[in-house]
Design a protein around this motif. Structure first.
Motif, PDB file in Angstrom:
ATOM      1  N   PHE A   1       0.841  -1.194   0.000  1.00 62.07           N
ATOM      2  CA  PHE A   1       0.000   0.000   0.000  1.00 62.07           C
ATOM      3  C   PHE A   1       0.877   1.244   0.000  1.00 62.07           C
ATOM      4  CE2 PHE A   1      -4.461  -1.105   1.828  1.00 62.07           C
ATOM      5  CZ  PHE A   1      -4.569  -2.173   0.956  1.00 62.07           C
ATOM      6  N   LEU A   2       0.636   2.138  -0.949  1.00 66.16           N
ATOM      7  CA  LEU A   2       1.301   3.444  -0.964  1.00 66.16           C
ATOM      8  C   LEU A   2       0.435   4.411  -0.166  1.00 66.16           C
ATOM      9  CD1 LEU A   2       2.426   3.643  -4.707  1.00 66.16           C
ATOM     10  CD2 LEU A   2       3.869   3.184  -2.716  1.00 66.16           C
ATOM     11  N   GLY A   3       0.557   4.343   1.147  1.00 69.66           N
ATOM     12  CA  GLY A   3      -0.259   5.142   2.047  1.00 69.66           C
ATOM     13  C   GLY A   3      -0.871   4.266   3.115  1.00 69.66           C
ATOM     14  N   ALA A   4      -1.078   4.842   4.305  1.00 70.97           N
ATOM     15  CA  ALA A   4      -1.596   4.059   5.430  1.00 70.97           C
ATOM     16  C   ALA A   4      -2.607   4.847   6.255  1.00 70.97           C
ATOM     17  CB  ALA A   4      -0.435   3.598   6.320  1.00 70.97           C
ATOM     18  N   SER A   5      -3.213   5.875   5.655  1.00 68.48           N
ATOM     19  CA  SER A   5      -4.165   6.719   6.377  1.00 68.48           C
ATOM     20  C   SER A   5      -5.519   6.029   6.502  1.00 68.48           C
ATOM     21  CB  SER A   5      -4.336   8.051   5.650  1.00 68.48           C
ATOM     22  OG  SER A   5      -5.044   7.849   4.433  1.00 68.48           O
ATOM     23  N   ASN A   6      -6.463   6.728   7.133  1.00 71.71           N
ATOM     24  CA  ASN A   6      -7.819   6.199   7.290  1.00 71.71           C
ATOM     25  C   ASN A   6      -8.473   5.870   5.950  1.00 71.71           C
ATOM     26  OD1 ASN A   6      -8.934   6.153  10.161  1.00 71.71           O
ATOM     27  ND2 ASN A   6      -7.894   8.131  10.127  1.00 71.71           N
ATOM     28  N   TYR A   7      -8.075   6.563   4.894  1.00 71.70           N
ATOM     29  CA  TYR A   7      -8.654   6.304   3.578  1.00 71.70           C
ATOM     30  C   TYR A   7      -8.321   4.901   3.070  1.00 71.70           C
ATOM     31  CZ  TYR A   7      -9.770  11.270   3.204  1.00 71.70           C
ATOM     32  OH  TYR A   7     -10.291  12.522   3.411  1.00 71.70           O
TER      33      TYR A   7
ATOM     34  N   TYR B   1      -4.071 -12.115   2.311  1.00 76.67           N
ATOM     35  CA  TYR B   1      -2.876 -11.633   1.634  1.00 76.67           C
ATOM     36  C   TYR B   1      -1.933 -10.982   2.645  1.00 76.67           C
ATOM     37  CZ  TYR B   1      -6.084 -11.912  -2.364  1.00 76.67           C
ATOM     38  OH  TYR B   1      -6.995 -12.338  -3.294  1.00 76.67           O
ATOM     39  N   LYS B   2      -0.665 -10.968   2.319  1.00 77.77           N
ATOM     40  CA  LYS B   2       0.306 -10.256   3.145  1.00 77.77           C
ATOM     41  C   LYS B   2       0.258  -8.776   2.787  1.00 77.77           C
ATOM     42  CE  LYS B   2       5.204 -10.053   4.442  1.00 77.77           C
ATOM     43  NZ  LYS B   2       6.551 -10.661   4.254  1.00 77.77           N
ATOM     44  N   LEU B   3       0.162  -7.920   3.801  1.00 76.10           N
ATOM     45  CA  LEU B   3       0.020  -6.481   3.594  1.00 76.10           C
ATOM     46  C   LEU B   3       1.260  -5.746   4.091  1.00 76.10           C
ATOM     47  CD1 LEU B   3      -1.499  -3.860   2.964  1.00 76.10           C
ATOM     48  CD2 LEU B   3      -2.650  -4.080   5.179  1.00 76.10           C
ATOM     49  N   ILE B   4       1.869  -4.976   3.187  1.00 73.99           N
ATOM     50  CA  ILE B   4       2.986  -4.097   3.535  1.00 73.99           C
ATOM     51  C   ILE B   4       2.519  -2.661   3.330  1.00 73.99           C
ATOM     52  CG2 ILE B   4       5.343  -3.397   2.986  1.00 73.99           C
ATOM     53  CD1 ILE B   4       5.839  -6.226   1.941  1.00 73.99           C
ATOM     54  N   ALA B   5       2.645  -1.835   4.363  1.00 77.18           N
ATOM     55  CA  ALA B   5       2.202  -0.440   4.292  1.00 77.18           C
ATOM     56  C   ALA B   5       3.406   0.493   4.309  1.00 77.18           C
ATOM     57  CB  ALA B   5       1.275  -0.115   5.457  1.00 77.18           C
ATOM     58  N   VAL B   6       3.416   1.450   3.381  1.00 75.14           N
ATOM     59  CA  VAL B   6       4.483   2.442   3.293  1.00 75.14           C
ATOM     60  C   VAL B   6       3.875   3.825   3.486  1.00 75.14           C
ATOM     61  CG1 VAL B   6       6.176   3.520   1.775  1.00 75.14           C
ATOM     62  CG2 VAL B   6       5.910   1.035   1.775  1.00 75.14           C
ATOM     63  N   ASP B   7       4.362   4.550   4.481  1.00 77.33           N
ATOM     64  CA  ASP B   7       3.860   5.900   4.755  1.00 77.33           C
ATOM     65  C   ASP B   7       4.856   6.585   5.681  1.00 77.33           C
ATOM     66  OD1 ASP B   7       2.320   8.191   5.643  1.00 77.33           O
ATOM     67  OD2 ASP B   7       0.521   7.122   5.001  1.00 77.33           O
TER      68      ASP B   7
ATOM     69  N   SER C   1      -1.154  -0.296  12.011  1.00 77.73           N
ATOM     70  CA  SER C   1      -1.525  -1.090  13.190  1.00 77.73           C
ATOM     71  C   SER C   1      -2.004  -2.486  12.818  1.00 77.73           C
ATOM     72  CB  SER C   1      -2.606  -0.365  13.999  1.00 77.73           C
ATOM     73  OG  SER C   1      -3.822  -0.286  13.267  1.00 77.73           O
ATOM     74  N   ILE C   2      -2.398  -2.704  11.553  1.00 74.82           N
ATOM     75  CA  ILE C   2      -2.877  -4.034  11.157  1.00 74.82           C
ATOM     76  C   ILE C   2      -2.054  -4.648  10.028  1.00 74.82           C
ATOM     77  CG2 ILE C   2      -5.240  -3.550  11.910  1.00 74.82           C
ATOM     78  CD1 ILE C   2      -6.015  -3.180   8.983  1.00 74.82           C
ATOM     79  N   ALA C   3      -1.114  -3.880   9.471  1.00 72.98           N
ATOM     80  CA  ALA C   3      -0.279  -4.404   8.387  1.00 72.98           C
ATOM     81  C   ALA C   3       0.669  -5.473   8.922  1.00 72.98           C
ATOM     82  CB  ALA C   3       0.515  -3.276   7.740  1.00 72.98           C
TER      83      ALA C   3
ATOM     84  N   SER D   1       8.800   7.873   2.752  1.00 72.84           N
ATOM     85  CA  SER D   1       7.944   8.721   1.930  1.00 72.84           C
ATOM     86  C   SER D   1       7.720   8.040   0.588  1.00 72.84           C
ATOM     87  CB  SER D   1       8.592  10.089   1.715  1.00 72.84           C
ATOM     88  OG  SER D   1       7.853  10.839   0.771  1.00 72.84           O
ATOM     89  N   THR D   2       6.481   7.993   0.148  1.00 72.99           N
ATOM     90  CA  THR D   2       6.172   7.317  -1.113  1.00 72.99           C
ATOM     91  C   THR D   2       6.810   8.010  -2.314  1.00 72.99           C
ATOM     92  OG1 THR D   2       4.097   8.558  -1.284  1.00 72.99           O
ATOM     93  CG2 THR D   2       4.001   6.378  -0.248  1.00 72.99           C
ATOM     94  N   ILE D   3       7.160   9.288  -2.170  1.00 80.68           N
ATOM     95  CA  ILE D   3       7.748   9.996  -3.310  1.00 80.68           C
ATOM     96  C   ILE D   3       9.235   9.669  -3.477  1.00 80.68           C
ATOM     97  CG2 ILE D   3       6.074  11.869  -3.155  1.00 80.68           C
ATOM     98  CD1 ILE D   3       8.239  13.620  -1.924  1.00 80.68           C
ATOM     99  N   VAL D   4       9.827   8.977  -2.494  1.00 83.75           N
ATOM    100  CA  VAL D   4      11.211   8.509  -2.650  1.00 83.75           C
ATOM    101  C   VAL D   4      11.136   7.164  -3.373  1.00 83.75           C
ATOM    102  CG1 VAL D   4      13.394   8.013  -1.484  1.00 83.75           C
ATOM    103  CG2 VAL D   4      11.810   9.679  -0.499  1.00 83.75           C
TER     104      VAL D   4
END
Length: 417
Positions: free
Chosen positions: A8-14, A27-33, A44-46, A53-56
């Motif tokens: 996931f490119l982002g980990a906010s409430n959205y 599925y295995k979930l990797i969160a980047v934020d 908290s659940i990834a 930063s996703t822009i890097v």
């Protein structure tokens, strides 16, 4: 656990609803934020999370290689979707859109040209330096960057002085330094939803959108959406086929599309397109009325490169005993630093509340922007009448409390309830 890994490119409430779906599927979930908890709630659940930063892009690319990622999901983020396109190109992974399609959906000038090619009405447009602007008699005009969203950089200009200031503002908010000057349409708009799977474009509902200003010197922003639109039958008769052909001609195979159109003088005048579901998570009303979940289509395609639904072309509007109307209310917040949030759990228990999409967390500093940055969250409500929906709005407003350092509730709505 399923052997598929999604990043996931982002980990906010959205992203929270999508993250829960991924976990349910095994599925295995990797969160980047680069944000941390509580703002980056998906961490908290990834299964794994990284404060990058996703822009890097190079760091994210290396992470994808090292973790043998099978798919990438960027939600509705207009910042992260182009990053996902580049990453998937380099990694050889499926992604629902490509550079050319994305440019069409984010460059207002290109979108206008596509509409004109397909016989769809658009607003009259002027160029900087146009002789007509020196002797303009038909104010107000609208100035806007071709490549920004959320009412950012938009001005309504009532005279030559305001037009000059509006042009400067639009240029300052355009990455490409390219703007539009348009005739102002004195009308609320409609939002049309489409879902695409396996190259099949399916109409998925239409809402009436009411807009108001948060601040006097700001552009109007969404104040309320109500499904279905009172203009739906007329749109389906006059314009739907043209819009579907325009989408098909972009060779789009998968995804969610919304189109904003003015309804003025008995015509639909297209204004803007988004090749993503709406930021208020408009896949909720699409699923409510049509049984199609756009978010799940995107996740399934990112991992498998194919469709989620069998016999997609045969899906019709859901016949159910649920409420007939569906409304989305943005709840605004005054400029402040959020110190405490109370009442969200109670709000979700109110009859008629379908969902609440939270935008901000404790510790966030809210600027006086007059834009969607001042939306604390989006309240999704169903009801059989507008009066019933409005009553649910009032009950929700009474239980929700987001306070600043002085313990003052900073919430308000620009839509009068």
């Amino acid at each position: 656990m399923n052997n598929k890994t999604i990043l996931f490119l982002g980990a906010s409430n959205y992203f929270l609803d999508a993250a829960r779906y991924v976990k349910e599927k095994g599925y295995k979930l990797i969160a980047v934020d680069n944000q941390e908890l509580p703002k980056a709630v998906v961490k908290s659940i990834a299964d794994e999370s990284y404060s990058i930063s996703t822009i890097v892009i190079e760091k994210v690319y290396e992470l994808c290689i090292n973790k043998k990622v099978d798919g990438i999901y960027a939600g509705a983020s207009e910042v992260n979707i182009p990053i996902a396109i580049e990453l998937c190109e380099r990694l050889g992974l499926p992604y629902y859109t490509n550079r050319k399609q994305w440019e069409m959906s984010t460059n207002k000038r290109i979108f206008k040209d596509k509409c004109i090619e397909h016989g769809i009405d658009v607003t009259e447009t002027f160029d900087i330096g146009d002789d007509k602007l020196d002797d303009m008699k038909y104010y107000p005009l609208v100035t806007k960057p071709v490549d920004n969203n959320g009412s950012t950089g938009i001005s309504i200009c009532k005279n030559k002085e305001q037009l000059k200031a509006g042009i400067d503002k639009a240029l300052n908010n355009s990455k490409s330094k390219n703007i539009l000057i348009e005739r102002y349409i004195p009308s609320d708009s409609v939002i049309i939803q489409y879902t695409i799977q396996d190259g099949i474009v399916k109409y998925c509902g239409m809402s009436d959108k009411k807009s108001k200003k948060i601040e006097e010197n700001a552009a109007p922003v969404m104040a309320l959406q109500v499904f279905p639109s009172i203009h739906e039958a007329e749109y389906l008769e006059s314009t739907n086929a043209k819009a579907i052909k325009m989408i098909k001609d972009q060779e789009i195979e998968y995804g969610a599309i919304w189109i904003e159109s003015f309804y003025y003088e008995n015509k639909f005048i297209f204004n803007e397109i988004g090749f993503r579901y709406g930021g208020s998570l408009t896949y909720y009303p699409v699923e409510y009325f049509y049984g199609i979940n756009q978010m799940k289509i995107l996740i399934n395609h990112s991992l498998y490169g194919n469709g989620l639904y069998k016999n997609f072309d045969d899906i019709t509007e859901v016949n159910h005993d649920k409420n007939k109307l569906y409304s989305i209310l943005p709840i605004q917040i005054k400029p402040c630093t959020i110190k405490q949030i109370r009442g969200i759990d109670r709000l979700r228990q109110i009859q008629g509340v379908h969902e609440f999409v939270q935008s901000h967390s404790i510790g966030d500093t809210i600027p006086a922007s007059g834009t969607t940055l001042q939306v604390f969250g989006y309240l999704h409500v169903t009801g059989n009448t507008i009066e019933e929906i409005n009553d649910t709005f009032k009950k929700s407003k009474d239980v929700l409390d987001v306070s600043d350092e002085n313990d003052e509730n900073m919430l308000f709505t620009i839509w009068e309830i």
